[in-house]
Write a protein that holds these residues in place. Structure first.
Motif, PDB file in Angstrom:
ATOM      1  N   GLY A 107       0.779  -0.972  -0.048  1.00  0.00           N
ATOM      2  CA  GLY A 107      -0.054   0.035  -0.036  1.00  0.00           C
ATOM      3  C   GLY A 107       0.766   1.243   0.048  1.00  0.00           C
ATOM      4  N   THR A 170       0.867   3.806   8.782  1.00  0.00           N
ATOM      5  CA  THR A 170      -0.699   3.883   8.953  1.00  0.00           C
ATOM      6  C   THR A 170      -1.035   5.237   9.296  1.00  0.00           C
ATOM      7  N   ARG A 171      -2.229   5.361   9.226  1.00  0.00           N
ATOM      8  CA  ARG A 171      -2.740   6.681   9.803  1.00  0.00           C
ATOM      9  C   ARG A 171      -2.701   6.916  11.251  1.00  0.00           C
ATOM     10  N   ALA A 177      -4.393   0.120  11.257  1.00  0.00           N
ATOM     11  CA  ALA A 177      -5.219   1.255  10.495  1.00  0.00           C
ATOM     12  C   ALA A 177      -4.703   1.067   9.045  1.00  0.00           C
ATOM     13  N   ARG A 178      -5.306   2.026   8.348  1.00  0.00           N
ATOM     14  CA  ARG A 178      -5.121   2.112   6.796  1.00  0.00           C
ATOM     15  C   ARG A 178      -4.128   2.762   6.579  1.00  0.00           C
ATOM     16  N   ILE A 179      -3.191   2.582   5.374  1.00  0.00           N
ATOM     17  CA  ILE A 179      -2.140   3.366   5.128  1.00  0.00           C
ATOM     18  C   ILE A 179      -2.441   4.835   4.917  1.00  0.00           C
ATOM     19  N   SER A 180      -1.586   5.577   5.563  1.00  0.00           N
ATOM     20  CA  SER A 180      -1.795   7.020   5.374  1.00  0.00           C
ATOM     21  C   SER A 180      -1.649   7.777   4.021  1.00  0.00           C
TER      22      SER A 180
END
Length: 257
Positions: A107, A170-171, A177-180
């Motif tokens: 990601g 990550t965020r 968490a999702r990728i920032s």
């Protein structure tokens, strides 16, 4: 008919033809070098060089002054210097091309990254890695909001303090968490503004300060549009000391807090 008589007739015929040839050429005559309109409206050939209406000739020449050789040289030099470091097809965005940046986790990464050092002659405190879409959004914000907002404060803006740019994470650094957007090269964090007189407007201390609050809130608000996500001190505790900008887009428009 004798040869003498024939010669006389030929001479007589030649003289008659010559007499019928007009003395002046039918070729159009060039106009005089200058014409003026007389008071009666008739055109006169005995006029000054420039055609003017009598009594209305300007006292000062309206022809623009040409730039001096030195000015032209300085302009060319400035253009070459800017063009030499231009990226993203825009001379106002200065830096260097990085190319593909692989991510260490799924990601992350940037397909076509650049490293930006300045936008519209405003330096960044550190060279920031991002994609060209983010660099263009940053330039739009600087031109449309930062410069006009701070033009009367400390002589105007000199540089932006960059708190973060590309980093594979990550965020908010939260596990799972999702990728920032930082990990995709589509985000930049700004923590302050350095003015030409050497003073600094900090997001952390200036957000509620009487003399800088209005300017900071205006620049925060104006970033909504050029950027898809805009976060500031009122968003959450993670952003109390900086502005987060990224170019992610959402179906319902920009997300600004």
């Amino acid at each position: 008919m004798t040869r003498r008589v024939l010669s006389a007739l030929l001479l007589l015929l030649a003289g008659t033809v010559a007499a019928e040839v007009p003395q002046s050429s039918k070729r159009p005559v060039d106009r005089p070098a200058a014409l003026t309109l007389e008071g009666s409206g008739a055109i006169s050939t005995a006029a000054p060089r420039a055609a003017t209406l009598r009594g209305t000739a300007p006292a000062v020449s309206l022809r623009p002054r040409m730039r001096t050789r030195e000015v032209r040289r300085l302009i060319r030099r400035h253009q070459k210097l800017r063009a030499a470091g231009a990226i993203c097809g825009d001379p106002a965005i200065q830096g260097e091309v990085v190319g593909a940046v692989p991510g260490r986790i799924a990601g992350c990464g940037v397909a076509q990254a650049v490293r930006v050092r300045a936008v519209s002659d405003i330096a960044l405190s550190q060279r920031a890695v991002m994609d060209c879409g983010t660099a263009q959004a940053l330039k739009t914000w600087v031109d449309g909001s930062v410069k006009p907002t701070l033009r009367k404060m400390g002589g105007g803006v000199a540089s932006l303090k960059v708190a973060a740019h590309y980093v594979c994470r990550t965020r908010n650094h939260k596990a799972g968490a999702r990728i920032s957007e930082h990990g995709k090269g589509r985000a930049i964090d700004i923590s302050g503004f350095v003015l030409r007189d050497g003073s600094t407007i900090s997001v952390l201390t200036g957000w509620t300060a009487r003399d800088t609050s209005r300017a900071l809130r205006r620049m925060h608000r104006d970033a909504c549009g050029p950027f898809g996500t805009v976060l500031g001190p009122d968003a959450d505790s993670f952003h109390r000391d900086h502005f987060h900008f990224d170019t992610a887009r959402y179906r319902n428009g920009t997300y600004c807090r």
